[in-house]
Scaffold this motif. Structure first.
Motif, mmCIF file in Angstrom:
data_model
loop_
_atom_site.group_PDB
_atom_site.id
_atom_site.type_symbol
_atom_site.label_atom_id
_atom_site.label_comp_id
_atom_site.label_asym_id
_atom_site.label_seq_id
_atom_site.Cartn_x
_atom_site.Cartn_y
_atom_site.Cartn_z
ATOM 1 N N VAL A 193 -22.163 -20.015 1.293
ATOM 2 C CA VAL A 193 -21.284 -20.560 0.259
ATOM 3 C C VAL A 193 -20.266 -19.514 -0.185
ATOM 4 O O VAL A 193 -19.063 -19.798 -0.321
ATOM 5 C CB VAL A 193 -22.106 -21.042 -0.959
ATOM 6 N N SER A 194 -20.735 -18.288 -0.387
ATOM 7 C CA SER A 194 -19.848 -17.205 -0.822
ATOM 8 C C SER A 194 -18.745 -16.938 0.200
ATOM 9 O O SER A 194 -17.566 -16.843 -0.149
ATOM 10 C CB SER A 194 -20.661 -15.932 -1.061
ATOM 11 N N VAL A 195 -19.135 -16.825 1.471
ATOM 12 C CA VAL A 195 -18.144 -16.547 2.517
ATOM 13 C C VAL A 195 -17.146 -17.688 2.620
ATOM 14 O O VAL A 195 -15.942 -17.469 2.782
ATOM 15 C CB VAL A 195 -18.839 -16.294 3.878
ATOM 16 N N PHE A 196 -17.631 -18.920 2.525
ATOM 17 C CA PHE A 196 -16.735 -20.078 2.609
ATOM 18 C C PHE A 196 -15.740 -20.078 1.452
ATOM 19 O O PHE A 196 -14.526 -20.252 1.660
ATOM 20 C CB PHE A 196 -17.546 -21.379 2.602
ATOM 21 N N VAL A 197 -16.248 -19.897 0.236
ATOM 22 C CA VAL A 197 -15.376 -19.916 -0.947
ATOM 23 C C VAL A 197 -14.323 -18.812 -0.855
ATOM 24 O O VAL A 197 -13.126 -19.052 -1.091
ATOM 25 C CB VAL A 197 -16.213 -19.755 -2.231
ATOM 26 N N TRP A 198 -14.741 -17.610 -0.500
ATOM 27 C CA TRP A 198 -13.798 -16.495 -0.417
ATOM 28 C C TRP A 198 -12.835 -16.640 0.754
ATOM 29 O O TRP A 198 -11.680 -16.212 0.676
ATOM 30 C CB TRP A 198 -14.550 -15.172 -0.331
ATOM 31 N N THR A 199 -13.301 -17.253 1.847
ATOM 32 C CA THR A 199 -12.408 -17.488 2.987
ATOM 33 C C THR A 199 -11.266 -18.408 2.574
ATOM 34 O O THR A 199 -10.087 -18.124 2.844
ATOM 35 C CB THR A 199 -13.185 -18.112 4.162
ATOM 36 N N VAL A 200 -11.612 -19.518 1.934
ATOM 37 C CA VAL A 200 -10.585 -20.463 1.470
ATOM 38 C C VAL A 200 -9.669 -19.795 0.450
ATOM 39 O O VAL A 200 -8.434 -19.891 0.534
ATOM 40 C CB VAL A 200 -11.236 -21.723 0.871
ATOM 41 N N ALA A 201 -10.271 -19.121 -0.527
ATOM 42 C CA ALA A 201 -9.487 -18.520 -1.605
ATOM 43 C C ALA A 201 -8.554 -17.427 -1.087
ATOM 44 O O ALA A 201 -7.383 -17.362 -1.481
ATOM 45 C CB ALA A 201 -10.429 -17.941 -2.669
ATOM 46 N N LEU A 202 -9.052 -16.573 -0.202
ATOM 47 C CA LEU A 202 -8.223 -15.491 0.343
ATOM 48 C C LEU A 202 -7.097 -16.032 1.220
ATOM 49 O O LEU A 202 -5.970 -15.529 1.176
ATOM 50 C CB LEU A 202 -9.094 -14.519 1.148
ATOM 51 N N THR A 203 -7.410 -17.045 2.020
ATOM 52 C CA THR A 203 -6.387 -17.623 2.894
ATOM 53 C C THR A 203 -5.266 -18.250 2.076
ATOM 54 O O THR A 203 -4.076 -18.022 2.336
ATOM 55 C CB THR A 203 -7.006 -18.688 3.824
ATOM 56 N N VAL A 204 -5.641 -19.032 1.072
ATOM 57 C CA VAL A 204 -4.644 -19.693 0.224
ATOM 58 C C VAL A 204 -3.836 -18.676 -0.569
ATOM 59 O O VAL A 204 -2.600 -18.738 -0.632
ATOM 60 C CB VAL A 204 -5.324 -20.696 -0.728
ATOM 61 N N SER A 205 -4.529 -17.694 -1.178
ATOM 62 C CA SER A 205 -3.827 -16.707 -2.004
ATOM 63 C C SER A 205 -2.913 -15.829 -1.157
ATOM 64 O O SER A 205 -1.799 -15.509 -1.568
ATOM 65 C CB SER A 205 -4.813 -15.841 -2.779
ATOM 66 N N ALA A 206 -3.379 -15.443 0.044
ATOM 67 C CA ALA A 206 -2.543 -14.623 0.917
ATOM 68 C C ALA A 206 -1.317 -15.402 1.383
ATOM 69 O O ALA A 206 -0.195 -14.889 1.376
ATOM 70 C CB ALA A 206 -3.349 -14.140 2.122
ATOM 71 N N HIS A 207 -1.532 -16.669 1.764
ATOM 72 C CA HIS A 207 -0.426 -17.492 2.264
ATOM 73 C C HIS A 207 0.655 -17.676 1.201
ATOM 74 O O HIS A 207 1.843 -17.402 1.447
ATOM 75 C CB HIS A 207 -0.962 -18.850 2.703
ATOM 76 N N TYR A 208 0.247 -18.099 0.012
ATOM 77 C CA TYR A 208 1.230 -18.359 -1.038
ATOM 78 C C TYR A 208 1.742 -17.070 -1.679
ATOM 79 O O TYR A 208 2.888 -17.011 -2.139
ATOM 80 C CB TYR A 208 0.645 -19.295 -2.093
#
Length: 218
Positions: A193-208
């Motif tokens: 769960v932690s890896v999934f949440v951080w993967t999504v959050a990091l990808t979105v934050s890095a992209h935007y």
């Protein structure tokens, strides 16, 4: 009292995590964009030196930039599996280099999460083979373990799992959780769960975050 404390912790996390992600995305995006821009005129080595970009992150960026196609995704998978690099370093760099964000997220997630299952499955053998029973108290790893134990004592396994990607890494956190007698299935669940949440959050934050910087600099 316990419920009030838990609610307070959740409110603090909801305030802190978005700000942390935004800072990570903007900071790495700025460094990589400036490094790429300077490299075009003064060369990669001079740009890295002049901008004080960490050598390791610069090397990762150069390695990914020189690869193409499936090789890039294979490298992302491998790099995400390396302790202390993991998704926090690999995802922002991959997104900043213009690699497909979904592909970056998918292969980084798999590379980061699969070693967790390996550690859980072979924990007893690894503990005996690597001498985890007798840590060196002066080592950086032992200091990280002490830090993780303090998080554990305050927030339990969920807190350790959710904080681990940006504090000690999920692989070390998995070892610590198992050493503290957590159930293997519960550790696997929370770390995933932690890896999934951080993967999504990091990808979105890095992209935007990178998009914002590109918009600002024109």
């Amino acid at each position: 009292m316990t419920n009030e404390t838990g609610d307070g912790v959740r409110r603090q996390l909801l305030r802190i995590i978005p700000c942390t992600l935004w800072v990570i995305g903007l900071t790495i995006g700025i460094l990589l964009l400036l490094s790429q821009s300077a490299a075009a005129t003064v060369g990669t080595e001079l740009a890295s030196s002049a901008l004080s970009v960490p050598v390791l992150e610069t090397s990762i960026a150069e390695t990914l930039r020189d690869a193409d196609g499936i090789t890039q995704y294979a490298l992302i998978f491998v790099l995400a599996a390396i302790p202390w690099l993991e998704i926090v370093v690999v995802i922002p760099i991959g997104v900043a280099l213009g690699i497909n964000p979904f592909g970056v997220a998918l292969f980084a997630f798999l590379g980061n999460v699969l070693p967790i299952y390996g550690i859980i499955a072979f924990y007893v053998r690894l503990k005996a083979a690597l001498g985890w029973e007798q840590p060196n108290p002066n080592s950086k790893t032992s200091r990280r373990k002490n830090w993780a134990k303090r998080i554990w004592n305050r927030f339990g396994l969920p807190g350790l799992a959710l904080a681990s990607p940006v504090i000690i890494g999920v692989h070390l956190a998995t070892i610590i959780a198992l050493a503290l007698q957590s159930k293997k299935r519960t550790v696997a669940l929370w770390m995933t769960v932690s890896v999934f949440v951080w993967t999504v959050a990091l990808t979105v934050s890095a992209h935007y975050g990178i998009e914002s910087i590109q918009t600002i600099v024109g």
